[in-house]
Design a protein around this motif. Structure first.
Motif, PDB file in Angstrom:
ATOM      1  N   ILE A  49       0.612  -1.049  -0.005  1.00  0.00           N
ATOM      2  CA  ILE A  49      -0.015  -0.088   0.061  1.00  0.00           C
ATOM      3  C   ILE A  49       0.902   1.035  -0.090  1.00  0.00           C
ATOM      4  CG2 ILE A  49      -1.765   1.098   1.240  1.00  0.00           C
ATOM      5  CD1 ILE A  49      -2.612  -1.309   2.474  1.00  0.00           C
ATOM      6  N   LEU A  50       0.734   1.895  -0.997  1.00  0.00           N
ATOM      7  CA  LEU A  50       1.859   2.947  -1.219  1.00  0.00           C
ATOM      8  C   LEU A  50       1.155   4.220  -0.822  1.00  0.00           C
ATOM      9  CD1 LEU A  50       3.084   2.304  -4.832  1.00  0.00           C
ATOM     10  CD2 LEU A  50       4.228   1.850  -2.751  1.00  0.00           C
ATOM     11  N   THR A  51       1.696   4.831   0.370  1.00  0.00           N
ATOM     12  CA  THR A  51       1.233   6.103   1.073  1.00  0.00           C
ATOM     13  C   THR A  51       2.188   7.024   0.879  1.00  0.00           C
ATOM     14  OG1 THR A  51       1.670   5.370   3.186  1.00  0.00           O
ATOM     15  CG2 THR A  51      -0.573   4.774   2.690  1.00  0.00           C
ATOM     16  N   PRO A  52       1.793   8.388   1.025  1.00  0.00           N
ATOM     17  CA  PRO A  52       2.661   9.464   1.244  1.00  0.00           C
ATOM     18  C   PRO A  52       3.960   9.205   2.391  1.00  0.00           C
ATOM     19  CG  PRO A  52       0.741  10.413   0.911  1.00  0.00           C
ATOM     20  CD  PRO A  52       0.401   9.097   0.994  1.00  0.00           C
ATOM     21  N   LYS A  53       3.514   8.662   3.352  1.00  0.00           N
ATOM     22  CA  LYS A  53       4.193   8.268   4.510  1.00  0.00           C
ATOM     23  C   LYS A  53       5.551   7.352   3.983  1.00  0.00           C
ATOM     24  CE  LYS A  53       1.950   8.702   8.818  1.00  0.00           C
ATOM     25  NZ  LYS A  53       1.345   8.407   9.938  1.00  0.00           N
TER      26      LYS A  53
END
Length: 94
Positions: A49-53
């Motif tokens: 899951i690619l999140t900005p974090k």
């Protein structure tokens, strides 16, 4: 028939009725591949899951690592010596 090999169908033994029963017990050979997850392409896949974090720190870390390398390559390429006789040399081709 190959030398030293005997086919199962070509038995010369006197089995009688047992021979017919053995042929019925054997399943016909199938050319279908085995029903495995690999063969049927049902393997589990890793889907992060690619999140900005997670993406931004990785992006900046790669920039911090490869930025100076690129700067050093540019600096080294600008310091390459090229003799004045070869600058702007044109070759006349006939």
């Amino acid at each position: 028939m190959a030398w030293g090999r005997r086919n199962n169908d070509d038995d010369s033994s006197d089995l009688g009725a047992n021979d017919n029963e053995n042929k019925k017990d054997k399943k016909p050979k199938s050319r279908k591949p085995p029903n495995t997850a690999f063969r049927q392409q049902r393997l589990l896949a890793y889907a992060p899951i690619l999140t900005p974090k997670t993406v931004l720190p990785l992006f900046f870390a790669i920039g911090i690592i490869f930025g100076p390398i690129g700067g050093l390559l540019l600096y080294a390429s600008s310091k390459v010596f090229q003799p004045p006789a070869f600058k702007g040399l044109r070759v006349n081709r006939r």
